[in-house]
Design a protein around this motif. Structure first.
Motif, PDB file in Angstrom:
ATOM      1  N   VAL A  11      35.558  53.512  36.686  1.00  0.00           N
ATOM      2  CA  VAL A  11      35.395  54.802  37.354  1.00  0.00           C
ATOM      3  C   VAL A  11      35.634  55.866  36.282  1.00  0.00           C
ATOM      4  O   VAL A  11      36.712  55.893  35.660  1.00  0.00           O
ATOM      5  CB  VAL A  11      36.403  54.999  38.518  1.00  0.00           C
ATOM      6  CG1 VAL A  11      36.255  56.386  39.127  1.00  0.00           C
ATOM      7  CG2 VAL A  11      36.193  53.939  39.600  1.00  0.00           C
ATOM      8  N   LYS A  14      37.058  54.881  33.165  1.00  0.00           N
ATOM      9  CA  LYS A  14      38.354  54.184  33.227  1.00  0.00           C
ATOM     10  C   LYS A  14      38.118  52.767  33.752  1.00  0.00           C
ATOM     11  O   LYS A  14      37.577  52.587  34.851  1.00  0.00           O
ATOM     12  CB  LYS A  14      39.296  54.942  34.173  1.00  0.00           C
ATOM     13  CG  LYS A  14      40.684  54.330  34.273  1.00  0.00           C
ATOM     14  CD  LYS A  14      41.504  54.985  35.377  1.00  0.00           C
ATOM     15  CE  LYS A  14      42.748  54.146  35.636  1.00  0.00           C
ATOM     16  NZ  LYS A  14      43.365  54.341  36.911  1.00  0.00           N
ATOM     17  N   ILE A  16      38.690  49.628  35.748  1.00  0.00           N
ATOM     18  CA  ILE A  16      39.530  49.284  36.911  1.00  0.00           C
ATOM     19  C   ILE A  16      39.606  47.759  37.036  1.00  0.00           C
ATOM     20  O   ILE A  16      40.653  47.205  37.329  1.00  0.00           O
ATOM     21  CB  ILE A  16      38.942  49.875  38.223  1.00  0.00           C
ATOM     22  CG1 ILE A  16      38.623  51.373  38.075  1.00  0.00           C
ATOM     23  CG2 ILE A  16      39.863  49.608  39.413  1.00  0.00           C
ATOM     24  CD1 ILE A  16      39.790  52.306  38.114  1.00  0.00           C
ATOM     25  N   PRO A  35      51.300  44.157  40.332  1.00  0.00           N
ATOM     26  CA  PRO A  35      51.932  45.444  40.624  1.00  0.00           C
ATOM     27  C   PRO A  35      50.971  46.481  41.197  1.00  0.00           C
ATOM     28  O   PRO A  35      49.746  46.270  41.195  1.00  0.00           O
ATOM     29  CB  PRO A  35      52.465  45.895  39.265  1.00  0.00           C
ATOM     30  CG  PRO A  35      51.803  45.045  38.253  1.00  0.00           C
ATOM     31  CD  PRO A  35      51.241  43.842  38.912  1.00  0.00           C
ATOM     32  N   ASN A  36      51.508  47.595  41.662  1.00  0.00           N
ATOM     33  CA  ASN A  36      50.683  48.695  42.187  1.00  0.00           C
ATOM     34  C   ASN A  36      49.649  49.116  41.152  1.00  0.00           C
ATOM     35  O   ASN A  36      49.951  49.198  39.960  1.00  0.00           O
ATOM     36  CB  ASN A  36      51.557  49.918  42.524  1.00  0.00           C
ATOM     37  CG  ASN A  36      52.491  49.652  43.688  1.00  0.00           C
ATOM     38  OD1 ASN A  36      53.703  49.855  43.606  1.00  0.00           O
ATOM     39  ND2 ASN A  36      51.941  49.185  44.791  1.00  0.00           N
ATOM     40  N   GLY A  37      48.445  49.357  41.631  1.00  0.00           N
ATOM     41  CA  GLY A  37      47.392  49.861  40.748  1.00  0.00           C
ATOM     42  C   GLY A  37      46.750  48.796  39.882  1.00  0.00           C
ATOM     43  O   GLY A  37      45.945  49.113  38.992  1.00  0.00           O
ATOM     44  N   ALA A  38      47.064  47.513  40.111  1.00  0.00           N
ATOM     45  CA  ALA A  38      46.528  46.434  39.263  1.00  0.00           C
ATOM     46  C   ALA A  38      45.040  46.188  39.495  1.00  0.00           C
ATOM     47  O   ALA A  38      44.370  45.580  38.663  1.00  0.00           O
ATOM     48  CB  ALA A  38      47.312  45.141  39.505  1.00  0.00           C
ATOM     49  N   GLY A  39      44.537  46.630  40.660  1.00  0.00           N
ATOM     50  CA  GLY A  39      43.109  46.424  40.955  1.00  0.00           C
ATOM     51  C   GLY A  39      42.872  45.434  42.089  1.00  0.00           C
ATOM     52  O   GLY A  39      41.728  45.027  42.336  1.00  0.00           O
ATOM     53  N   LYS A  40      43.918  45.065  42.806  1.00  0.00           N
ATOM     54  CA  LYS A  40      43.824  44.015  43.835  1.00  0.00           C
ATOM     55  C   LYS A  40      42.864  44.411  44.976  1.00  0.00           C
ATOM     56  O   LYS A  40      41.959  43.653  45.315  1.00  0.00           O
ATOM     57  CB  LYS A  40      45.224  43.719  44.413  1.00  0.00           C
ATOM     58  CG  LYS A  40      46.253  43.339  43.355  1.00  0.00           C
ATOM     59  CD  LYS A  40      47.616  43.045  43.945  1.00  0.00           C
ATOM     60  CE  LYS A  40      48.311  44.228  44.588  1.00  0.00           C
ATOM     61  NZ  LYS A  40      48.636  45.330  43.655  1.00  0.00           N
ATOM     62  N   SER A  41      43.084  45.607  45.541  1.00  0.00           N
ATOM     63  CA  SER A  41      42.225  46.029  46.662  1.00  0.00           C
ATOM     64  C   SER A  41      40.795  46.240  46.192  1.00  0.00           C
ATOM     65  O   SER A  41      39.842  45.925  46.916  1.00  0.00           O
ATOM     66  CB  SER A  41      42.733  47.334  47.277  1.00  0.00           C
ATOM     67  OG  SER A  41      44.020  47.146  47.759  1.00  0.00           O
ATOM     68  N   THR A  42      40.638  46.760  44.991  1.00  0.00           N
ATOM     69  CA  THR A  42      39.287  46.986  44.450  1.00  0.00           C
ATOM     70  C   THR A  42      38.550  45.662  44.321  1.00  0.00           C
ATOM     71  O   THR A  42      37.357  45.564  44.637  1.00  0.00           O
ATOM     72  CB  THR A  42      39.370  47.698  43.085  1.00  0.00           C
ATOM     73  OG1 THR A  42      40.191  48.861  43.237  1.00  0.00           O
ATOM     74  CG2 THR A  42      38.017  48.099  42.568  1.00  0.00           C
ATOM     75  N   GLU A 163      47.003  42.941  52.317  1.00  0.00           N
ATOM     76  CA  GLU A 163      48.410  43.065  52.713  1.00  0.00           C
ATOM     77  C   GLU A 163      48.623  42.860  54.221  1.00  0.00           C
ATOM     78  O   GLU A 163      49.003  43.791  54.937  1.00  0.00           O
ATOM     79  CB  GLU A 163      48.959  44.415  52.259  1.00  0.00           C
ATOM     80  CG  GLU A 163      48.977  44.514  50.746  1.00  0.00           C
ATOM     81  CD  GLU A 163      49.661  45.775  50.264  1.00  0.00           C
ATOM     82  OE1 GLU A 163      50.675  46.131  50.866  1.00  0.00           O
ATOM     83  OE2 GLU A 163      49.156  46.372  49.321  1.00  0.00           O
ATOM     84  N   HIS A 196      51.986  41.548  48.590  1.00  0.00           N
ATOM     85  CA  HIS A 196      53.062  42.012  47.708  1.00  0.00           C
ATOM     86  C   HIS A 196      54.318  41.162  47.813  1.00  0.00           C
ATOM     87  O   HIS A 196      55.083  41.068  46.857  1.00  0.00           O
ATOM     88  CB  HIS A 196      53.429  43.465  48.047  1.00  0.00           C
ATOM     89  CG  HIS A 196      52.560  44.463  47.353  1.00  0.00           C
ATOM     90  ND1 HIS A 196      52.529  44.602  45.987  1.00  0.00           N
ATOM     91  CD2 HIS A 196      51.678  45.366  47.825  1.00  0.00           C
ATOM     92  CE1 HIS A 196      51.672  45.549  45.651  1.00  0.00           C
ATOM     93  NE2 HIS A 196      51.132  46.030  46.758  1.00  0.00           N
TER      94      HIS A 196
HETATM   95  N1  LIG Z   1      37.402  55.681  43.297  1.00  0.00           N
HETATM   96  C1  LIG Z   1      38.375  55.702  42.411  1.00  0.00           C
HETATM   97  N2  LIG Z   1      38.533  56.737  41.542  1.00  0.00           N
HETATM   98  C2  LIG Z   1      39.500  56.735  40.610  1.00  0.00           C
HETATM   99  N3  LIG Z   1      40.384  55.749  40.464  1.00  0.00           N
HETATM  100  C3  LIG Z   1      40.304  54.699  41.299  1.00  0.00           C
HETATM  101  C4  LIG Z   1      39.297  54.608  42.310  1.00  0.00           C
HETATM  102  N4  LIG Z   1      39.460  53.445  42.966  1.00  0.00           N
HETATM  103  C5  LIG Z   1      40.514  52.844  42.421  1.00  0.00           C
HETATM  104  N5  LIG Z   1      41.024  53.590  41.421  1.00  0.00           N
HETATM  105  C6  LIG Z   1      42.177  53.264  40.577  1.00  0.00           C
HETATM  106  O1  LIG Z   1      42.061  51.906  40.232  1.00  0.00           O
HETATM  107  C7  LIG Z   1      43.346  51.309  40.142  1.00  0.00           C
HETATM  108  C8  LIG Z   1      43.384  50.075  41.015  1.00  0.00           C
HETATM  109  O2  LIG Z   1      43.397  50.460  42.395  1.00  0.00           O
HETATM  110  P1  LIG Z   1      43.626  49.400  43.574  1.00  0.00           P
HETATM  111  O3  LIG Z   1      43.728  50.149  44.841  1.00  0.00           O
HETATM  112  O4  LIG Z   1      42.600  48.359  43.460  1.00  0.00           O
HETATM  113  O5  LIG Z   1      45.042  48.809  43.143  1.00  0.00           O
HETATM  114  P2  LIG Z   1      45.995  47.789  43.917  1.00  0.00           P
HETATM  115  O6  LIG Z   1      46.348  46.714  42.944  1.00  0.00           O
HETATM  116  O7  LIG Z   1      45.374  47.379  45.190  1.00  0.00           O
HETATM  117  O8  LIG Z   1      47.261  48.727  44.149  1.00  0.00           O
HETATM  118  P3  LIG Z   1      48.376  48.784  45.308  1.00  0.00           P
HETATM  119  O9  LIG Z   1      49.228  47.551  45.125  1.00  0.00           O
HETATM  120  O10 LIG Z   1      49.136  50.018  44.936  1.00  0.00           O
HETATM  121  O11 LIG Z   1      47.690  48.865  46.635  1.00  0.00           O
HETATM  122  C9  LIG Z   1      44.349  52.388  40.517  1.00  0.00           C
HETATM  123  O12 LIG Z   1      44.876  52.956  39.349  1.00  0.00           O
HETATM  124  C10 LIG Z   1      43.510  53.376  41.293  1.00  0.00           C
HETATM  125  O13 LIG Z   1      44.046  54.702  41.194  1.00  0.00           O
END
Ligand SMILES: Nc1ncnc2c1ncn2[C@@H]1O[C@H](COP(=O)(O)OP(=O)(O)OP(=O)(O)O)[C@@H](O)[C@H]1O
Length: 256
Positions: A11, A14, A16, A35-42, A163, A196
Motif C-alpha cells: 500500500v 509500503k 504489507i 503481533p499487531n500489524g503483522a499482516g494477519k487480517s490482510t 479472532e 491472538h
Molecule cells: N489500506 C491500508 N492502508 C494503509 N495501511 C494498511 C492498509 N491495510 C493494512 N495496512 C497496514 O498493514 C499492516 C497489517 O495490517 P493487518 O490488519 O493485516 O495486521 P494484523 O496482523 O491483522 O494486526 P492486528 O493484530 O493489530 O489486528 C498494518 O500496519 C496496517 O496499518
C-alpha cells in the motif's frame, strides 16, 4: 486445498505482505499468529478475495481464485471478520437463516432440515435463549457467537475466522474452540483463523503460521511452536513456556 504462492501486497509502496507461500490442507485447523500489524487480517482478506489477489497467487483446489465467480467462491469459503455490522434490526434467528440462504426456495423459505441445523447450532453455542432477540441488543461476545454460527451454517468446506474469541471470556473462548473443533471433525472442515490467544491457538490448531512484518517467519505443528526460539523473539521475550502434566503453556513475562 488452498495454496498461496509468492503473494505480495503493497500500500503506497509500503510492503504489507511479502512473498507469502503457504499450503493449507483439507481437514486441518490453521492458526495465523503474530503481533499487531503483522499482516494477519490482510492475509485472510486475500484468501477470502475481499482484497483481490493478483493472478496465479492463490489457488483453491488447483483453480486460481480470481477465476471463480463470487457466488461460486462463496460456496467454498465462508468467513467471520471482526467488523460485523450489528446496527441492523434482524433477530438472531434471522441472522442464522442467512447462513442457509443458498438453500432457500423462491419465496425465501427454508426446509425443515435447515431449521433443525439452526436449532442445533443455537444449542451447540449455548445461545438458544437468544433466538428471538435483536442482534443490536446482544453483548459483543453473544453477537460474535451468532456470526460464527451463521458462518458454520453455510457449511462451506473452508471457514476463515478473524479472532473468533476476541470478545469472549475464557470459558466461552474455550467452548467456542471446542464447538469449532467438533464441527470441523464432523464435517471435515478446513479452518484458518487469526488468533491472538497463544494458548488457545496451541491447543486448537494443528499448525501455526507465525507472521511478523508481513513475512512468514515460522510454520510448524502447534506443539513444536511452543518451544520455538523465534516465537520468543517475535514477542520480544515477553513470554515464557511452562510445563504442567506434560503440556506446554505460554505465560506472559512482566518486568515490574
Ligand atoms: N489500506 C491500508 N492502508 C494503509 N495501511 C494498511 C492498509 N491495510 C493494512 N495496512 C497496514 O498493514 C499492516 C497489517 O495490517 P493487518 O490488519 O493485516 O495486521 P494484523 O496482523 O491483522 O494486526 P492486528 O493484530 O493489530 O489486528 C498494518 O500496519 C496496517 O496499518
Amino acid at each position: 486445498m488452498i495454496k498461496i504462492q509468492g503473494l505480495n501486497y503493497h500500500v503506497n509502496d509500503k510492503p504489507i505482505l511479502e512473498d507469502i507461500c503457504i499450503s493449507f490442507e483439507k481437514g486441518k485447523t490453521y492458526g495465523i499468529i503474530g503481533p499487531n500489524g503483522a499482516g494477519k487480517s490482510t492475509l485472510l482478506k486475500h484468501i477470502m478475495s475481499l482484497i483481490k489477489p493478483p493472478k496465479h497467487k492463490i489457488y483453491y483446489e488447483g483453480k486460481d481464485i480470481t477465476d471463480f465467480k463470487v457466488k461460486e467462491y462463496a460456496k467454498k469459503v465462508s468467513f467471520v471478520f471482526q467488523e460485523n455490522v450489528r446496527e441492523v434490526d434482524f433477530s438472531v434467528h434471522e441472522i442464522l437463516m442467512m447462513g442457509r440462504y443458498t438453500r432457500m426456495d423462491l419465496w425465501g423459505n427454508i426446509a425443515q432440515s435447515d431449521e433443525e441445523a439452526i436449532e442445533a447450532i443455537l444449542e451447540e453455542l449455548h445461545i438458544t435463549a437468544l433466538r428471538n432477540r435483536k442482534i443490536s441488543t446482544l453483548s459483543g461476545g453473544e453477537a460474535q457467537k451468532v456470526f460464527i454460527g451463521r458462518a458454520l451454517l453455510q457449511e462451506t468446506p473452508v471457514l476463515l475466522l478473524d479472532e473468533p474469541t476476541s470478545m469472549l471470556d475464557m470459558h466461552n473462548g474455550i467452548e467456542m474452540m471446542e464447538c469449532i473443533k467438533g464441527l470441523k471433525e464432523r464435517h471435515g472442515l478446513t479452518v484458518i483463523m487469526v488468533i491472538h490467544d497463544l494458548n488457545l491457538a496451541f491447543y486448537s490448531c494443528d499448525e501455526l503460521i507465525l507472521l511478523e512484518g508481513g513475512k512468514v517467519v515460522a510454520k510448524d505443528a502447534s506443539q513444536s511452536m511452543t518451544t520455538s526460539e523465534i516465537l520468543r523473539e517475535v514477542y520480544q521475550n515477553k513470554l515464557k513456556v511452562i510445563q504442567e502434566k506434560g503440556k506446554n503453556y505460554i505465560v506472559p513475562v512482566m518486568n515490574y
